[in-house]
Design an enzyme around this catalytic site. Structure first.
Site, PDB file in Angstrom:
ATOM      1  CG  HIS A  47      -1.978   1.044   1.139  1.00  0.00           C
ATOM      2  ND1 HIS A  47      -1.729   2.371   1.385  1.00  0.00           N
ATOM      3  CD2 HIS A  47      -3.292   0.970   0.791  1.00  0.00           C
ATOM      4  CE1 HIS A  47      -2.843   3.064   1.197  1.00  0.00           C
ATOM      5  NE2 HIS A  47      -3.803   2.235   0.837  1.00  0.00           N
TER       6      HIS A  47
ATOM      7  CD  GLU B 282      -5.491   1.494  -3.064  1.00  0.00           C
ATOM      8  OE1 GLU B 282      -6.671   1.651  -2.735  1.00  0.00           O
ATOM      9  OE2 GLU B 282      -4.557   1.451  -2.257  1.00  0.00           O
TER      10      GLU B 282
HETATM   11  P1  PGA Z   1      -9.541   5.959   0.096  1.00  0.00           P
HETATM   12  O1  PGA Z   1      -8.345   4.925   0.354  1.00  0.00           O
HETATM   13  O2  PGA Z   1     -10.718   5.171  -0.358  1.00  0.00           O
HETATM   14  O3  PGA Z   1      -9.761   6.611   1.437  1.00  0.00           O
HETATM   15  O4  PGA Z   1      -9.074   6.929  -0.937  1.00  0.00           O
HETATM   16  C1  PGA Z   1      -8.118   3.833  -0.474  1.00  0.00           C
HETATM   17  C2  PGA Z   1      -6.929   3.067   0.020  1.00  0.00           C
HETATM   18  O5  PGA Z   1      -5.966   3.694   0.487  1.00  0.00           O
HETATM   19  O6  PGA Z   1      -6.902   1.824  -0.033  1.00  0.00           O
END
Ligand code: PGA
Length: 268
Positions: A106, A179
């Protein structure tokens, strides 16, 4: 792992470092499961949506105790099985507590020093335990040429490095989460057209590594998802689900439940 037949989509809750107390975590887990089950006493889950809840380590057993119909994931793990590694938690420990998924790489962990090499070791350790790694990848800033997104080659590197030494059979258990770092927690999700472009790029990368088996690897989107944009982000992008941060802990899970409901009603 909960029994999900013919699953089509993944809705993964990343609680991050929330909520503040054990009691609140108990309540959030119960409300999430209850809401998804339609509020019925005997919750009925839609087998087309795999719900995975990833709480902080101390709350893992709360979620696994609340329901057998949601899968439990962790947000991180360590790659050694046991030993003098103060503060670390192994994939084996997580497995023994009922976790079947684990997010790795992440961006919030990469910002704390997690390298592609460490991500790779974690992926191998998780696969060794029969767990499913959710490998998070994504660029820091959006670059475009005449409005068309330019895919950051770093994404290819993140994927190939993370999967070094992973064979085709093991790759079937891998999930990739795209992401974009700039979209996480900002309220500004990526554009569906851009998501489609990046999804194809990721799929090509996986195809190069594993052929047809690579095409089958689910790719999820994450970054400022909520009940208003969930369907739009999935509909024409070919994404197999969402990795949900902020919206998964908001308003006693109301937002997450609304995401589940809107996907169920408008997409499936
Ligand atoms: P968010 O986070 O939905 O708050 O943007 C997503 C993540 O970091 O997995």
């Amino acid at each position: 792992m909960a029994q999900h037949k013919n699953n089509t989509l993944y809705l993964v809750a990343n609680w991050k470092m929330n909520p503040t107390t054990y009691k609140q975590a108990e309540s959030l887990a119960q409300k999430t499961v209850h809401g998804i089950g339609g509020g019925a006493q005997d919750t009925i889950f839609d087998s087309r949506i795999n719900v995975v809840i990833c709480p902080p380590f101390p709350y893992v057993s709360i979620v696994s105790d609340v329901s057998k119909d949601v899968d439990v994931g962790a947000q991180n793990c360590f790659y050694e099985d046991a030993g003098a590694y103060t503060g670390e938690v192994s994939s084996r420990m997580l497995k023994s507590m009922g976790c079947s998924y684990c997010i790795v790489g992440h961006s919030e962990r990469r910002a704390m020093g997690e390298t592609n090499g460490m991500v790779n070791k974690k992926v191998l350790a998780l696969l060794q335990e029969g767990m499913r790694p959710i490998i998070a990848v994504g660029e820091h800033t959006r670059k475009a040429d005449n409005g068309t997104v330019m895919v950051d080659p770093m994404i290819k590197r993140q994927i190939t490095d993370a999967l070094a030494g992973v064979n085709e059979r093991q790759a079937k258990r891998v999930i990739i989460a795209y992401e974009p770092v700039w979209a996480i927690g900002t309220g500004q999700s990526a554009d569906p057209d851009d998501i489609l472009t990046v999804r194809i790029f990721i799929q090509k990368t996986l195809h190069t590594l594993y052929g047809q088996a690579g095409i089958a690897i689910p790719i999820l989107y994450g970054g400022s998802t909520d009940s208003n944009n969930a369907v739009v982000l999935l509909k024409n992008t070919g994404m197999r689900g969402l990795l949900v941060g902020g919206a998964s802990v908001k308003e006693d899970a109301k937002e997450f439940i609304a995401m589940y409901a809107t996907i169920q009603q408008e997409l499936l």
